[in-house]
Design a protein around this motif. Structure first.
Motif, PDB file in Angstrom:
ATOM      1  N   ARG A 240      35.064  -2.426 184.343  1.00 18.74           N
ATOM      2  CA  ARG A 240      33.724  -2.794 183.887  1.00 18.74           C
ATOM      3  C   ARG A 240      32.820  -3.115 185.071  1.00 18.74           C
ATOM      4  O   ARG A 240      31.642  -2.724 185.098  1.00 18.74           O
ATOM      5  CB  ARG A 240      33.804  -3.989 182.930  1.00 18.74           C
ATOM      6  N   LEU A 241      33.348  -3.821 186.052  1.00 16.56           N
ATOM      7  CA  LEU A 241      32.558  -4.149 187.239  1.00 16.56           C
ATOM      8  C   LEU A 241      32.278  -2.914 188.082  1.00 16.56           C
ATOM      9  O   LEU A 241      31.193  -2.758 188.649  1.00 16.56           O
ATOM     10  CB  LEU A 241      33.294  -5.186 188.080  1.00 16.56           C
ATOM     11  N   LEU A 242      33.244  -2.015 188.175  1.00 16.50           N
ATOM     12  CA  LEU A 242      33.059  -0.799 188.963  1.00 16.50           C
ATOM     13  C   LEU A 242      32.009   0.111 188.335  1.00 16.50           C
ATOM     14  O   LEU A 242      31.242   0.771 189.042  1.00 16.50           O
ATOM     15  CB  LEU A 242      34.392  -0.058 189.107  1.00 16.50           C
TER      16      LEU A 242
ATOM     17  N   LEU B 263      31.105   4.900 190.807  1.00 18.52           N
ATOM     18  CA  LEU B 263      31.838   3.653 190.875  1.00 18.52           C
ATOM     19  C   LEU B 263      30.918   2.449 190.732  1.00 18.52           C
ATOM     20  O   LEU B 263      29.749   2.506 190.959  1.00 18.52           O
ATOM     21  CB  LEU B 263      32.519   3.495 192.248  1.00 18.52           C
ATOM     22  N   PRO B 264      31.435   2.200 190.234  1.00 15.75           N
ATOM     23  CA  PRO B 264      30.692   1.048 190.483  1.00 15.75           C
ATOM     24  C   PRO B 264      30.777   0.732 192.026  1.00 15.75           C
ATOM     25  O   PRO B 264      31.447   1.466 192.685  1.00 15.75           O
ATOM     26  CB  PRO B 264      31.524   0.006 189.731  1.00 15.75           C
TER      27      PRO B 264
ATOM     28  N   THR C 205      38.557  -5.939 193.781  1.00 18.34           N
ATOM     29  CA  THR C 205      37.422  -5.130 193.355  1.00 18.34           C
ATOM     30  C   THR C 205      36.810  -4.380 194.529  1.00 18.34           C
ATOM     31  O   THR C 205      36.426  -3.212 194.411  1.00 18.34           O
ATOM     32  CB  THR C 205      36.357  -5.997 192.664  1.00 18.34           C
ATOM     33  N   GLY C 206      36.718  -5.042 195.687  1.00 19.90           N
ATOM     34  CA  GLY C 206      36.171  -4.375 196.864  1.00 19.90           C
ATOM     35  C   GLY C 206      37.021  -3.203 197.308  1.00 19.90           C
ATOM     36  O   GLY C 206      36.503  -2.132 197.654  1.00 19.90           O
TER      37      GLY C 206
ATOM     38  N   PHE D  36      28.933  -2.653 190.712  1.00 18.21           N
ATOM     39  CA  PHE D  36      29.355  -1.911 191.896  1.00 18.21           C
ATOM     40  C   PHE D  36      28.846  -0.473 191.899  1.00 18.21           C
ATOM     41  O   PHE D  36      28.829   0.176 192.942  1.00 18.21           O
ATOM     42  CB  PHE D  36      30.875  -1.949 192.041  1.00 18.21           C
ATOM     43  N   ALA D  37      28.414   0.032 190.752  1.00 20.56           N
ATOM     44  CA  ALA D  37      27.830   1.373 190.716  1.00 20.56           C
ATOM     45  C   ALA D  37      26.472   1.403 191.407  1.00 20.56           C
ATOM     46  O   ALA D  37      25.983   2.476 191.769  1.00 20.56           O
ATOM     47  CB  ALA D  37      27.687   1.843 189.265  1.00 20.56           C
TER      48      ALA D  37
END
Length: 283
Positions: free
Chosen positions: A245-247, A273-274, A229-230, A251-252
């Motif tokens: 979904r996380l981005l 982005l997230p 994810t990073g 993360f947005a």
């Protein structure tokens, strides 16, 4: 004392030796949750009083640094993003306060379990592969059916930093709570999520009591990978559908800093982005 350590102040301490003896869990099922820090505190305040917290010299949270290695074409990232069976993560893990490092290979075993192997490593070389590190990595690649020559193309690709509190539950399961989350890419760009925490349960299989408490609070496993994810958040040109979904969500709202010397300054938000034993552990 941090907000997380205050939340588990009612729990007794456990030493590193006792934690390792009772629940090392190098082969395990991991369930990860990315949540707001206030939500995590609310759940942790109610954990079983028999839960114990890793404590050393009076401290209950500790600084960690991980350096992930990947090829120039990001093989490790793409294997993770596509959930390939033979995916791997190779990283150095440093326990900053203790000045102890390991070189670790994480792979996926049967039924979705995580298998972690590691060797002691010189903290001064944690951002590069030594000859011993290369030999270890090549052997690990061969063990999962990948070409040992891949080691020739590996370089440091992503660094993560955070503070960790570790819990040992009465049922023998473990959990970690990571705060002060920071990601740094190879060019020095930095991403931070100061208001979020990653809670990870680690059990031999069945959901732990903490998992069930998190579910009752409305949380579900997020499938977050610090490395995957990073990397996707710092490199929007890469396909990050697995973590979309996380981005688009947490993360947005992350803050991003440019590499030192860059003309780009800190961005308020991303708009689109997230110290364990120094021995080899193998399960």
């Amino acid at each position: 004392m941090t907000g997380i350590t205050r939340a588990v102040a009612h729990c007794g301490p456990v030493s590193l030796d006792a934690l390792t003896a009772e629940a090392e869990l190098l082969t395990r099922v991991d369930r990860k949750y990315l949540m707001r820090i206030d939500g995590a505190r609310a759940v942790l305040c109610a954990v079983d009083d028999r839960t114990r917290v890793l404590e050393q010299h009076g401290a209950r949270d500790f600084a960690y640094e991980s350096v992930y290695f990947d090829t120039a074409d990001r093989l490790s990232y793409h294997l993770a993003a596509r959930s390939r069976r033979r995916r791997f993560k190779l990283r150095s893990r440093t326990y900053v306060g203790a000045g102890v490092s390991f070189l670790e290979m994480k792979t996926r075993g049967g039924r979705g379990v995580t298998v972690k192997e590691r060797i002691a490593y010189d903290p001064g070389h944690r951002r590069r592969l030594t000859e011993a590190g290369r030999a270890y990595s090549a052997e690990a690649f061969a063990g999962i059916g990948l070409d040992p020559a891949l080691v020739d193309g590996l370089d440091a690709a992503l660094t993560t930093r955070y503070r960790r509190t570790t819990l040992l539950a009465p049922d023998g399961s473990r959990a970690t709570i990571d705060t002060a989350l920071v990601w740094i890419d190879a060019d020095g760009r930095t991403l931070e999520l100061p208001d979020w925490v990653i809670v990870e349960s680690k059990s031999a299989g069945p959901p732990s009591a903490l998992d069930r408490a998190l579910w009752r609070s409305g949380m579900r496993p997020a499938g977050i990978s610090k490395f995957g994810t990073g990397t996707a958040a710092l490199h929007p040109e890469l396909s990050g559908n697995k973590w979309a979904r996380l981005l688009r969500g947490p993360f947005a709202t992350a803050t991003e800093s440019a590499a030192p010397g860059s003309a780009t300054s800190v961005t308020a938000a991303r708009p689109h982005l997230p110290a364990p034993r120094p021995t080899k552990d193998l399960s």
